[in-house]
Design a protein around this motif. Structure first.
Motif, short mmCIF file in Angstrom:
data_model
loop_
_atom_site.label_atom_id
_atom_site.label_comp_id
_atom_site.label_asym_id
_atom_site.label_seq_id
_atom_site.Cartn_x
_atom_site.Cartn_y
_atom_site.Cartn_z
N ARG B 20 0.84 -1.04 0.05
CA ARG B 20 0.12 -0.03 0.10
C ARG B 20 0.90 1.28 0.11
O ARG B 20 2.00 1.30 0.26
N GLN B 21 0.43 2.29 -0.22
CA GLN B 21 1.20 3.85 -0.38
C GLN B 21 1.49 4.03 1.21
O GLN B 21 0.79 3.93 2.11
N ILE B 22 2.78 4.23 1.39
CA ILE B 22 3.31 4.69 2.71
C ILE B 22 3.64 6.16 2.76
O ILE B 22 3.98 6.70 1.63
N ARG B 23 3.38 6.58 3.79
CA ARG B 23 3.78 8.17 3.85
C ARG B 23 4.11 8.18 5.56
O ARG B 23 3.69 7.67 6.38
N ALA B 24 5.31 8.96 5.65
CA ALA B 24 5.69 9.37 6.92
C ALA B 24 5.80 10.55 7.11
O ALA B 24 6.43 11.52 6.36
N GLU B 25 5.86 11.22 8.43
CA GLU B 25 6.18 12.58 8.76
C GLU B 25 6.97 12.76 10.36
O GLU B 25 6.34 12.00 11.12
N ILE B 26 8.08 13.30 10.34
CA ILE B 26 8.72 13.25 11.65
C ILE B 26 8.28 14.76 12.44
O ILE B 26 8.09 15.77 11.71
N GLY B 27 8.24 14.37 13.75
CA GLY B 27 8.00 15.55 14.56
C GLY B 27 6.73 16.03 14.67
O GLY B 27 6.40 17.18 14.86
N ALA B 28 5.63 15.17 14.81
CA ALA B 28 4.43 15.51 14.92
C ALA B 28 3.88 16.17 16.28
O ALA B 28 3.07 16.66 16.23
N VAL B 29 4.66 15.71 17.17
CA VAL B 29 4.27 16.08 18.77
C VAL B 29 5.35 16.94 19.22
O VAL B 29 6.28 16.49 19.47
N SER B 30 5.14 18.15 19.40
CA SER B 30 6.07 19.29 19.82
C SER B 30 6.82 18.95 21.04
O SER B 30 7.83 19.18 21.26
N LYS B 31 6.02 18.41 22.00
CA LYS B 31 6.30 18.17 23.47
C LYS B 31 7.20 16.85 23.53
O LYS B 31 8.02 16.76 24.57
N ALA B 32 7.36 15.84 22.64
CA ALA B 32 7.93 14.75 22.77
C ALA B 32 9.36 15.00 22.28
O ALA B 32 9.92 15.80 21.43
N ASP B 33 10.38 14.04 22.74
CA ASP B 33 11.67 14.14 22.33
C ASP B 33 11.79 13.58 21.05
O ASP B 33 12.77 14.27 20.40
N GLY B 34 10.95 12.82 20.34
CA GLY B 34 10.76 12.19 19.15
C GLY B 34 9.72 11.87 18.86
O GLY B 34 8.80 11.17 19.55
N SER B 35 9.15 11.94 17.71
CA SER B 35 7.65 11.56 17.37
C SER B 35 7.82 11.45 15.64
O SER B 35 8.43 12.13 15.01
N ALA B 36 6.59 10.59 15.56
CA ALA B 36 6.43 10.36 13.93
C ALA B 36 4.72 9.99 13.79
O ALA B 36 4.29 9.34 14.62
N ILE B 37 4.36 10.26 12.45
CA ILE B 37 3.35 9.62 12.11
C ILE B 37 3.49 8.86 10.77
O ILE B 37 4.39 8.94 10.18
N PHE B 38 2.86 7.62 10.93
CA PHE B 38 3.27 6.56 9.88
C PHE B 38 2.12 6.10 9.09
O PHE B 38 1.20 5.64 9.91
N GLU B 39 1.84 6.35 7.78
CA GLU B 39 0.67 5.77 7.42
C GLU B 39 0.95 4.59 6.32
O GLU B 39 1.73 4.63 5.28
N MET B 40 0.07 3.65 6.49
CA MET B 40 0.15 2.52 5.36
C MET B 40 -1.14 2.15 4.96
O MET B 40 -2.14 1.60 5.36
N GLY B 41 -1.67 2.89 3.56
CA GLY B 41 -2.61 2.68 3.10
C GLY B 41 -3.63 3.48 4.04
O GLY B 41 -3.45 4.79 4.57
N ASN B 42 -4.79 2.79 4.36
CA ASN B 42 -5.70 3.26 5.60
C ASN B 42 -5.26 3.29 6.75
O ASN B 42 -6.18 3.82 7.69
N THR B 43 -4.12 2.75 7.28
CA THR B 43 -3.88 2.51 8.52
C THR B 43 -2.88 3.59 8.77
O THR B 43 -2.10 3.89 8.13
N LYS B 44 -3.16 4.44 10.17
CA LYS B 44 -2.65 5.58 10.43
C LYS B 44 -2.24 5.60 11.80
O LYS B 44 -3.33 5.48 12.68
N VAL B 45 -0.92 5.58 12.08
CA VAL B 45 -0.36 5.62 13.54
C VAL B 45 0.43 6.63 13.84
O VAL B 45 1.09 7.30 12.96
N ILE B 46 0.32 7.15 14.91
CA ILE B 46 1.21 8.26 15.60
C ILE B 46 2.15 7.61 16.68
O ILE B 46 1.42 7.10 17.56
N ALA B 47 3.32 7.98 16.77
CA ALA B 47 4.21 7.50 17.85
C ALA B 47 4.94 8.55 18.34
O ALA B 47 5.21 9.61 17.83
#
Lengths: 307, 241
Positions: B20-47
């Protein structure tokens, strides 16, 4: 020569950062004396705000709202319920505000964040007292006798608001995202199957819907809020988490788009608010409401173009 | 039900070996030391990663290496029907453990003694492959937080339906009851850190399915490296390096 300048810049930068950490209040007060905040905003200005509708594909209505770094994601799921005996022709609206541990270093797993139930309650009270939604609109009534068994059924709006990034003014962002999701909400068409159960109507089915075709909710005067901090003679609109932690007197004012005051919330704090200060806060909120209304209208019209 | 058409297409129009199409974005949460959004098709998660920081419970402090904790949870609206109990159920606990053990294998915990690293993963939209997406998001978030790692960990799933090996299963394919292999690898070291399989599968077919999952993991690893490189360039630009 250039190298020594760079090191001097770095040392002064470090000193500023150290001063900010050691004496946060004095650091802020130095800025306030110049009528500016550390992030460069004037005292009465809110952070940059953005609204995105339809952020969650699996929901009936959803919105992602950002105020500065504060990020809220709201999604609505419609469920069929049996109305209460007191109001048999009304649906209901249930709001849940969640602060998962991703949103802030203060929130830890296990026990829910202190703010969660407080904001949930405030949101429920604000939306119900603003009378933005006519709950009778959520009632499902069939025109024929065959539907009599189902006359006492209605939709319940299950609204989940997730704070993805907590950087101050949580209630303001949560309220905007809740309102935006409701404006994006499409009430699904439902029908009764042979077993007497309510099912969603898909285009191919020959079932006759109980309610009208997919439609939007009619939203009357929409409430928006602004949180201000009172510190000495200063009023700071839309505080960040850092500002909230340093200056503890907050005032949250909710106005609707017709200019009526919906609620006013000042939970203690060391600064005692004068009437004039409260009136100034109301004035700032009035400006903010117009601003937010235009953002929401713009986003809704953009969505209509896409559809 | 036919999951692969005679033309060799799946229900969502993909070919069997297509991700599936994948998409990632770094730094989604300003207060966190590290964060990312990762999408695989319609599955979307934030870490989000918080740490290394002081151990919250002193009894759990380890003098030789860092304590890694992980929490996986799903938003109430992430699935078709609204979830009543999105946190604390057995499935969430199991996935939290899987992610923690997978990430522990790649974090150089001995460099961070007496500290704690918290990895929080939130599923915003679920359409199959959530644990793979969570591992990929956690990897990006750890890299963003500057946590030292042996290598990136990337994960992908593969299955076997209608006598065809399928890469990166969506929810419908995942729910079909066929074999489902979730694989996590350290791509540069070429080592497996996670291998989970449900349902029966002949050994000779397992090799094909596993190889397919490895290819998927490597493709994700290449994409993640690109995202990290782009993010580093942006940081350099902002700092005027």
């Amino acid at each position: 020569m250039g190298l020594s300048n760079a090191s001097e810049d770095l040392s002064s930068e470090m000193e500023v950062d150290a001063f900010r950490r050691l004496f946060p209040l004095r650091y802020f007060e130095r800025h306030l004396a110049e009528s500016i905040r550390p992030d460069g905003r004037p005292l009465g200005k809110a952070r940059e705000t953005s609204i995105f509708l339809g952020a969650v594909a699996s929901a009936n209505g959803s919105a992602l709202v950002k105020i500065g770094s504060t990020t809220m994601l709201t999604a609505i799921k419609m469920e069929v319920m049996t109305p209460s005996l007191e109001s048999p022709d009304e649906g209901c609206l249930a709001i849940d505000f969640h602060m998962p541990p991703i949103c802030s270093p203060i929130v830890r797993p296990g026990r829910p964040a202190e703010a969660s139930p407080v904001v949930s309650k405030q949101l429920s009270d604000t939306i119900s007292s603003s009378r933005m939604i006519d709950l009778k609109e959520l009632s499902l009534v069939g025109g024929k006798a065959a539907w009599m068994a189902y006359l006492n059924a209605a939709f319940s709006i299950m609204q989940d608001i997730y704070c993805l990034d907590a950087d101050g003014a949580l209630f303001d962002a949560a309220l905007i995202s809740a309102v935006a999701a409701l404006s994006h909400l499409q009430i699904p068409a439902v029908a009764m199957n042979d077993d007497g159960k309510i099912v969603l109507v898909s285009g191919e089915d020959g079932q006759k819907p109980v309610n009208k075709e997919k439609r939007k909710l009619t939203l009357r005067s929409i409430p928006f809020s602004l949180t201000c901090i009172l510190h000495k003679n200063y009023i700071l609109a839309d505080p960040t988490a850092e500002e909230e932690s340093i200056m503890e007197t907050h005032v949250t004012i909710v106005l609707d788009t017709s200019g009526q005051l919906i609620s006013l919330y000042k939970p203690g704090g060391p600064a005692l608010a004068y009437t004039s200060a409260i009136q100034d806060c109301v004035g700032l909120t009035g400006q903010r409401v117009k601003e937010l209304k235009s953002y929401l209208d713009k986003e809704n019209s953009a969505m209509e173009v896409v559809v | 039900m036919e999951y692969v058409s005679p033309e060799g297409l799946r229900l969502d129009g993909r070919r069997p070996m297509e991700m599936r199409q994948i998409r990632a974005e770094i730094g989604a949460v300003s207060k966190a030391d590290g964060s990312a959004i990762f999408e695989m098709g319609n599955t979307k998660v934030i870490a989000a990663v918080y740490g290394p920081r002081e151990v919250q419970n002193r009894n759990q402090q380890i003098s030789s290496h860092a304590l890694v904790r992980c929490e996986y949870s799903m938003a109430n609206f992430s699935t078709g029907d609204r979830m009543r109990k999105p946190k604390g159920d057995r499935r969430s606990t199991e996935i939290s453990l899987v992610i923690r053990q997978t990430m522990e294998a790649c974090i150089l915990t001995h460099l961070l003694p007496r500290s704690q690293i918290d990895i929080y993963v939130q599923v915003l939209q679920a359409d199959g492959g959530t644990r793979s997406a969570c591992i990929n998001a956690a990897t990006l978030a750890l890299a963003d937080a500057g946590i030292p790692m042996r290598d990136l960990v990337t994960s992908c799933s593969a299955g076997y339906l209608n006598s065809t090996p399928l890469l990166d299963l969506n929810y419908v394919e995942d729910s079909a009851g066929g074999p489902d292999v979730t694989l996590g690898i350290l791509p540069k070291l070429d080592k497996v850190t996670l291998l989970q399989m449900d349902s029966k599968l002949p050994i000779d077919i397992l090799e094909n399915v596993m190889q397919l999952a490895i290819e998927g993991c490597k493709a994700i690893a290449n994409y993640i490296r690109e995202v990290l490189l782009e993010n580093t360039k942006q940081l350099e630009y902002r700092r005027g390096v």
